[in-house]
Write a protein that holds these residues in place. Sequence first.
Motif, PDB file in Angstrom:
ATOM      1  N   VAL A  30     -20.225  15.832  75.710  1.00 52.40           N
ATOM      2  CA  VAL A  30     -19.705  15.434  77.019  1.00 52.40           C
ATOM      3  C   VAL A  30     -20.763  14.582  77.719  1.00 52.40           C
ATOM      4  CG1 VAL A  30     -18.836  16.282  79.240  1.00 52.40           C
ATOM      5  CG2 VAL A  30     -18.341  17.556  77.133  1.00 52.40           C
ATOM      6  N   ILE A  31     -22.029  15.028  77.657  1.00 58.22           N
ATOM      7  CA  ILE A  31     -23.102  14.381  78.428  1.00 58.22           C
ATOM      8  C   ILE A  31     -24.245  13.978  77.502  1.00 58.22           C
ATOM      9  CG2 ILE A  31     -24.836  14.751  80.245  1.00 58.22           C
ATOM     10  CD1 ILE A  31     -22.923  16.983  81.344  1.00 58.22           C
ATOM     11  N   ASP A  32     -24.731  12.759  77.689  1.00 60.53           N
ATOM     12  CA  ASP A  32     -25.953  12.306  77.010  1.00 60.53           C
ATOM     13  C   ASP A  32     -27.029  12.083  78.068  1.00 60.53           C
ATOM     14  OD1 ASP A  32     -27.804  11.250  75.214  1.00 60.53           O
ATOM     15  OD2 ASP A  32     -26.860   9.265  75.152  1.00 60.53           O
ATOM     16  N   LEU A  33     -28.252  12.519  77.748  1.00 62.69           N
ATOM     17  CA  LEU A  33     -29.424  12.163  78.561  1.00 62.69           C
ATOM     18  C   LEU A  33     -30.234  11.176  77.721  1.00 62.69           C
ATOM     19  CD1 LEU A  33     -30.486  15.733  79.874  1.00 62.69           C
ATOM     20  CD2 LEU A  33     -28.814  14.128  80.839  1.00 62.69           C
ATOM     21  N   PRO A  34     -29.865   9.884  77.776  1.00 60.79           N
ATOM     22  CA  PRO A  34     -30.436   8.921  76.818  1.00 60.79           C
ATOM     23  C   PRO A  34     -31.947   8.793  76.905  1.00 60.79           C
ATOM     24  CG  PRO A  34     -29.039   7.803  78.446  1.00 60.79           C
ATOM     25  CD  PRO A  34     -28.869   9.265  78.670  1.00 60.79           C
ATOM     26  N   ASP A  35     -32.511   9.026  78.098  1.00 65.24           N
ATOM     27  CA  ASP A  35     -33.965   8.878  78.239  1.00 65.24           C
ATOM     28  C   ASP A  35     -34.726   9.894  77.388  1.00 65.24           C
ATOM     29  OD1 ASP A  35     -33.344   6.881  79.972  1.00 65.24           O
ATOM     30  OD2 ASP A  35     -33.773   8.012  81.793  1.00 65.24           O
ATOM     31  N   LEU A  36     -34.068  10.961  76.960  1.00 62.13           N
ATOM     32  CA  LEU A  36     -34.738  11.975  76.137  1.00 62.13           C
ATOM     33  C   LEU A  36     -34.633  11.691  74.640  1.00 62.13           C
ATOM     34  CD1 LEU A  36     -34.058  15.251  78.149  1.00 62.13           C
ATOM     35  CD2 LEU A  36     -35.984  13.680  78.255  1.00 62.13           C
ATOM     36  N   GLY A  37     -33.860  10.666  74.282  1.00 61.41           N
ATOM     37  CA  GLY A  37     -33.915  10.141  72.904  1.00 61.41           C
ATOM     38  C   GLY A  37     -33.151  10.911  71.845  1.00 61.41           C
ATOM     39  N   GLY A  38     -32.405  11.942  72.218  1.00 60.78           N
ATOM     40  CA  GLY A  38     -31.727  12.754  71.210  1.00 60.78           C
ATOM     41  C   GLY A  38     -30.671  11.987  70.427  1.00 60.78           C
ATOM     42  N   ALA A  39     -29.880  11.183  71.119  1.00 57.47           N
ATOM     43  CA  ALA A  39     -28.811  10.449  70.427  1.00 57.47           C
ATOM     44  C   ALA A  39     -29.419   9.488  69.405  1.00 57.47           C
ATOM     45  CB  ALA A  39     -27.952   9.700  71.443  1.00 57.47           C
ATOM     46  N   ASP A  40     -30.524   8.844  69.763  1.00 58.49           N
ATOM     47  CA  ASP A  40     -31.182   7.932  68.806  1.00 58.49           C
ATOM     48  C   ASP A  40     -31.678   8.703  67.590  1.00 58.49           C
ATOM     49  OD1 ASP A  40     -30.691   5.730  70.340  1.00 58.49           O
ATOM     50  OD2 ASP A  40     -32.626   5.800  71.386  1.00 58.49           O
ATOM     51  N   ARG A  41     -32.221   9.900  67.830  1.00 55.79           N
ATOM     52  CA  ARG A  41     -32.691  10.720  66.694  1.00 55.79           C
ATOM     53  C   ARG A  41     -31.530  11.080  65.762  1.00 55.79           C
ATOM     54  NH1 ARG A  41     -35.822  13.679  70.652  1.00 55.79           N
ATOM     55  NH2 ARG A  41     -37.606  12.310  70.783  1.00 55.79           N
ATOM     56  N   LEU A  42     -30.413  11.405  66.344  1.00 52.47           N
ATOM     57  CA  LEU A  42     -29.248  11.748  65.508  1.00 52.47           C
ATOM     58  C   LEU A  42     -28.778  10.534  64.714  1.00 52.47           C
ATOM     59  CD1 LEU A  42     -26.842  13.982  67.620  1.00 52.47           C
ATOM     60  CD2 LEU A  42     -28.354  14.668  65.784  1.00 52.47           C
ATOM     61  N   ARG A  43     -28.810   9.367  65.351  1.00 54.46           N
ATOM     62  CA  ARG A  43     -28.390   8.146  64.629  1.00 54.46           C
ATOM     63  C   ARG A  43     -29.321   7.890  63.454  1.00 54.46           C
ATOM     64  NH1 ARG A  43     -27.438   6.297  70.256  1.00 54.46           N
ATOM     65  NH2 ARG A  43     -25.213   6.680  70.561  1.00 54.46           N
ATOM     66  N   GLU A  44     -30.624   8.143  63.663  1.00 53.45           N
ATOM     67  CA  GLU A  44     -31.582   7.984  62.550  1.00 53.45           C
ATOM     68  C   GLU A  44     -31.256   8.949  61.410  1.00 53.45           C
ATOM     69  OE1 GLU A  44     -35.484   8.431  64.292  1.00 53.45           O
ATOM     70  OE2 GLU A  44     -35.073   6.714  65.609  1.00 53.45           O
ATOM     71  N   ALA A  45     -30.637  10.083  61.750  1.00 53.35           N
ATOM     72  CA  ALA A  45     -30.258  11.064  60.717  1.00 53.35           C
ATOM     73  C   ALA A  45     -28.891  10.727  60.109  1.00 53.35           C
ATOM     74  CB  ALA A  45     -30.237  12.468  61.310  1.00 53.35           C
ATOM     75  N   GLY A  46     -28.347   9.549  60.459  1.00 55.74           N
ATOM     76  CA  GLY A  46     -27.129   9.083  59.803  1.00 55.74           C
ATOM     77  C   GLY A  46     -25.836   9.484  60.483  1.00 55.74           C
ATOM     78  N   LEU A  47     -25.906   9.930  61.740  1.00 55.54           N
ATOM     79  CA  LEU A  47     -24.677  10.311  62.439  1.00 55.54           C
ATOM     80  C   LEU A  47     -24.220   9.220  63.385  1.00 55.54           C
ATOM     81  CD1 LEU A  47     -26.451  13.447  62.728  1.00 55.54           C
ATOM     82  CD2 LEU A  47     -24.032  13.824  62.706  1.00 55.54           C
ATOM     83  N   SER A  48     -22.923   9.152  63.614  1.00 62.90           N
ATOM     84  CA  SER A  48     -22.433   8.358  64.734  1.00 62.90           C
ATOM     85  C   SER A  48     -22.383   9.306  65.936  1.00 62.90           C
ATOM     86  CB  SER A  48     -21.064   7.754  64.435  1.00 62.90           C
ATOM     87  OG  SER A  48     -20.064   8.691  64.632  1.00 62.90           O
ATOM     88  N   VAL A  49     -22.826   8.812  67.074  1.00 65.04           N
ATOM     89  CA  VAL A  49     -22.977   9.666  68.249  1.00 65.04           C
ATOM     90  C   VAL A  49     -22.202   9.053  69.416  1.00 65.04           C
ATOM     91  CG1 VAL A  49     -24.619  10.756  69.832  1.00 65.04           C
ATOM     92  CG2 VAL A  49     -25.311  10.249  67.478  1.00 65.04           C
ATOM     93  N   ASP A  50     -21.366   9.878  70.043  1.00 60.56           N
ATOM     94  CA  ASP A  50     -20.650   9.428  71.237  1.00 60.56           C
ATOM     95  C   ASP A  50     -20.744  10.482  72.316  1.00 60.56           C
ATOM     96  OD1 ASP A  50     -19.180   6.868  70.606  1.00 60.56           O
ATOM     97  OD2 ASP A  50     -18.611   8.117  68.896  1.00 60.56           O
ATOM     98  N   ALA A  51     -20.783  10.019  73.561  1.00 59.89           N
ATOM     99  CA  ALA A  51     -20.765  10.937  74.703  1.00 59.89           C
ATOM    100  C   ALA A  51     -19.848  10.337  75.755  1.00 59.89           C
ATOM    101  CB  ALA A  51     -22.167  11.121  75.257  1.00 59.89           C
ATOM    102  N   LEU A  52     -19.220  11.213  76.534  1.00 60.08           N
ATOM    103  CA  LEU A  52     -18.297  10.719  77.551  1.00 60.08           C
ATOM    104  C   LEU A  52     -19.024  10.095  78.731  1.00 60.08           C
ATOM    105  CD1 LEU A  52     -15.621  13.553  77.725  1.00 60.08           C
ATOM    106  CD2 LEU A  52     -15.792  11.594  76.177  1.00 60.08           C
ATOM    107  N   MET A  53     -20.261  10.540  78.953  1.00 54.78           N
ATOM    108  CA  MET A  53     -21.003  10.063  80.134  1.00 54.78           C
ATOM    109  C   MET A  53     -22.490  10.210  79.880  1.00 54.78           C
ATOM    110  SD  MET A  53     -20.295  13.378  82.562  1.00 54.78           S
ATOM    111  CE  MET A  53     -18.580  13.530  82.077  1.00 54.78           C
ATOM    112  N   ALA A  54     -23.286   9.477  80.655  1.00 60.65           N
ATOM    113  CA  ALA A  54     -24.746   9.569  80.533  1.00 60.65           C
ATOM    114  C   ALA A  54     -25.353   9.738  81.915  1.00 60.65           C
ATOM    115  CB  ALA A  54     -25.285   8.313  79.863  1.00 60.65           C
ATOM    116  N   PHE A  55     -26.458  10.445  81.964  1.00 67.34           N
ATOM    117  CA  PHE A  55     -27.236  10.570  83.193  1.00 67.34           C
ATOM    118  C   PHE A  55     -28.640  10.073  82.917  1.00 67.34           C
ATOM    119  CE2 PHE A  55     -23.904  13.679  83.973  1.00 67.34           C
ATOM    120  CZ  PHE A  55     -23.651  13.555  85.328  1.00 67.34           C
ATOM    121  N   GLU A  56     -29.157   9.281  83.848  1.00 67.99           N
ATOM    122  CA  GLU A  56     -30.549   8.802  83.738  1.00 67.99           C
ATOM    123  C   GLU A  56     -31.518   9.951  83.930  1.00 67.99           C
ATOM    124  OE1 GLU A  56     -31.252   5.078  83.815  1.00 67.99           O
ATOM    125  OE2 GLU A  56     -29.237   5.423  83.023  1.00 67.99           O
ATOM    126  N   GLY A  57     -32.685   9.825  83.325  1.00 70.82           N
ATOM    127  CA  GLY A  57     -33.746  10.809  83.554  1.00 70.82           C
ATOM    128  C   GLY A  57     -33.580  12.033  82.658  1.00 70.82           C
TER     129      GLY A  57
END
Length: 183
Positions: free
Chosen positions: A155-182
């Motif tokens: 539901v929520i991504d906190l992109p500044d914490l880098g988790g979605a990028d880490r998952l993409r590096e592990a070969g996953l497609s990552v989607d979130a409905l919304m993002a919050f800064e910080g």
Amino acid sequence: MSTKRLSTDALKALVRTVPDFPQPGIQFRDITTLISHPRGLADSVHHLARQAEEGGATLIAGMEARGFIFGAAVAISMGVGFLPVRKPGKLPVATIGIDYDLEYGTDRLEIDPEAIRPGQKVAIVDDLIATGGTALATTELLRKAGADVEQALFVIDLPDLGGADRLREAGLSVDALMAFEGG
Ligand code: AMP
């Protein structure tokens, strides 16, 4: 009941931000206000389920505890099964598990390996991705059990914490409905 869906911007406005919980400096993104809204849970699940259908998952895995709320509902919406990824000692059968690092200390997740068919396409669902530690550990655990894990939905991504990028590096497609800064 009206079938007009709330937009993801409208859904984002239903998430409550609680400063300094559970510790100073953390902005806690609280989904209880989203899911208690008459359309908040249903429309979040609708959006997540459409994305999971595009990915072709035949099983949804959700992490204890808030991943159970969204993951189980996504599974119902898609007509597929749900696999609970549990905290240690909760499952009544022989499990496989994974230990992973938290900011302070470690944690463990467990599943029933019998719940997965070899090569089964599994999508993971949780309320929020921050550092990605929980989702990465879940992915590794499901893969150890023979699952084909290619998609993670939040539901929520906190992109500044880098988790979605880490998952993409592990070969996953990552989607979130919304993002919050910080963080
Ligand atoms: P992580 O493993 O760092 O990606 O953290 C993800 C898990 O911790 C999710 O299951 C979230 O429910 C929870 N979490 C982490 N940060 C927050 C936050 N700022 N607000 C609400 N929940 C959070």
